[in-house]
Design an enzyme around this catalytic site. Sequence first.
Site, PDB file in Angstrom:
ATOM      1  CG  ASP A  35      -1.866  -1.097   1.352  1.00 13.22           C
ATOM      2  OD1 ASP A  35      -1.397  -2.252   1.383  1.00 13.22           O
ATOM      3  OD2 ASP A  35      -3.074  -0.854   1.443  1.00 13.22           O
ATOM      4  CD  GLU A  71      -7.140   0.416   0.328  1.00  9.57           C
ATOM      5  OE1 GLU A  71      -8.315   0.353   0.003  1.00  9.57           O
ATOM      6  OE2 GLU A  71      -6.734   0.307   1.494  1.00  9.57           O
ATOM      7  CG  ASN A  72      -4.394   3.277   1.724  1.00  9.47           C
ATOM      8  OD1 ASN A  72      -3.951   2.160   1.900  1.00  9.47           O
ATOM      9  ND2 ASN A  72      -5.576   3.638   2.156  1.00  9.47           N
ATOM     10  CG  ASN A 100     -10.754  -1.041   2.558  1.00 10.06           C
ATOM     11  OD1 ASN A 100      -9.614  -1.385   2.245  1.00 10.06           O
ATOM     12  ND2 ASN A 100     -10.991  -0.316   3.620  1.00 10.06           N
ATOM     13  CG  HIS A 101      -9.863   3.244   1.811  1.00  9.73           C
ATOM     14  ND1 HIS A 101     -11.051   3.555   2.415  1.00  9.73           N
ATOM     15  CD2 HIS A 101      -8.999   2.944   2.811  1.00  9.73           C
ATOM     16  CE1 HIS A 101     -10.905   3.447   3.721  1.00  9.73           C
ATOM     17  NE2 HIS A 101      -9.675   3.078   3.988  1.00  9.73           N
ATOM     18  CG  HIS A 127      -6.911  -4.568   0.351  1.00  9.83           C
ATOM     19  ND1 HIS A 127      -5.703  -3.927   0.264  1.00  9.83           N
ATOM     20  CD2 HIS A 127      -7.723  -3.746   1.053  1.00  9.83           C
ATOM     21  CE1 HIS A 127      -5.791  -2.754   0.866  1.00  9.83           C
ATOM     22  NE2 HIS A 127      -7.008  -2.632   1.363  1.00  9.83           N
ATOM     23  CG  HIS A 178      -6.680  -3.779   4.721  1.00  7.07           C
ATOM     24  ND1 HIS A 178      -7.297  -2.603   4.378  1.00  7.07           N
ATOM     25  CD2 HIS A 178      -7.230  -4.167   5.904  1.00  7.07           C
ATOM     26  CE1 HIS A 178      -8.204  -2.293   5.312  1.00  7.07           C
ATOM     27  NE2 HIS A 178      -8.167  -3.218   6.248  1.00  7.07           N
ATOM     28  CG  HIS A 234      -1.023   0.365   5.736  1.00  3.90           C
ATOM     29  ND1 HIS A 234      -1.195   1.731   5.659  1.00  3.90           N
ATOM     30  CD2 HIS A 234      -1.828  -0.162   4.786  1.00  3.90           C
ATOM     31  CE1 HIS A 234      -2.085   2.014   4.710  1.00  3.90           C
ATOM     32  NE2 HIS A 234      -2.480   0.877   4.181  1.00  3.90           N
TER      33      HIS A 234
HETATM   34 FE   LIG Z   1      -7.381  -1.096   2.807  1.00  6.09          FE
END
Ligand SMILES: [Fe+2]
Length: 272
Positions: free
Chosen positions: A9, A40-41, A68-69, A159, A184, A186
């Site tokens: 990520d 995603e981040n 998810n983001h 994830h 996910h 991190h």
């Molecule tokens: Fe995530």
Amino acid sequence: MLKILFFGDIAGEPGRKAVRQALPAILENEQPDLVLANVENLAHGKGVTVKTLEELIRAGIQGFTGGNHIFSKREFSNEALEKYAAVLVRPVNISSIYSGKAQAVFETTKGKVLLGNFLGQVFMENQFPEIVGPPFASVSEWLDQHKTEQIKAVLIDFHAEATSEKVAFGYFLDGKVSAVVGTHTHIPTADAKILPGGTAYITDVGMCGAAGSVLGVKKELSLERFLTGKKVAFDIPDDAELAELSYVIINIDENSGKSQDIKPIHQITKIK
Ligand SMILES: [Fe+2]
């Protein structure tokens, strides 16, 4: 041997900067056939934007996974997800009302690589606005549909939050795909290995983001949330001098699709 490099990520500007700075030397030393990253981040810790994705494409990253983001930034509209569909995959096991593609195929000099992205269900109930479908049933169906004879290697980014679900997913896919890399949390895990059937596995690659933070966000804000129980908005440190850089390098035998080795890297680098 087909060599794939995968960055965990990438969280906000500190993560993007660290990756951009480190990439030229990594590419020169490792000569990977394919460079991938979870994004995603990417844009300030939540979601992705055209500008931030283009920044990584220019830096030399070829393929991207979500989580998810991935739909969090309104700017990264349905149109943008469609525009980048050839290089960016959104999670497979979510409602089909979401735009974007759930599979991407990359041409390398060693053959075609299929990339997928799945969400876990355990402890993820409040982290995605809709119901997340069962990843195990979903991945079997997805492989039946997309793993054609021309595909030389398959990499899946799982994830997910729970280590048990991630380990089980790895064993479920052992021998069916070349690699399962977790994202996910991190936090890099010390369990990179080749499973008995030849699948490279790691529970979590870790993040590329601000060091001295809580999972990439300002530690003061995270602490405030834990201390007060209040919903405190998170923010990315804008003055980070150090970054965590987490990635894996996987060598895959393109004839069998099985992995030979997986090397996890976790470094603290100075942001210039
Ligand atoms: Fe995530």
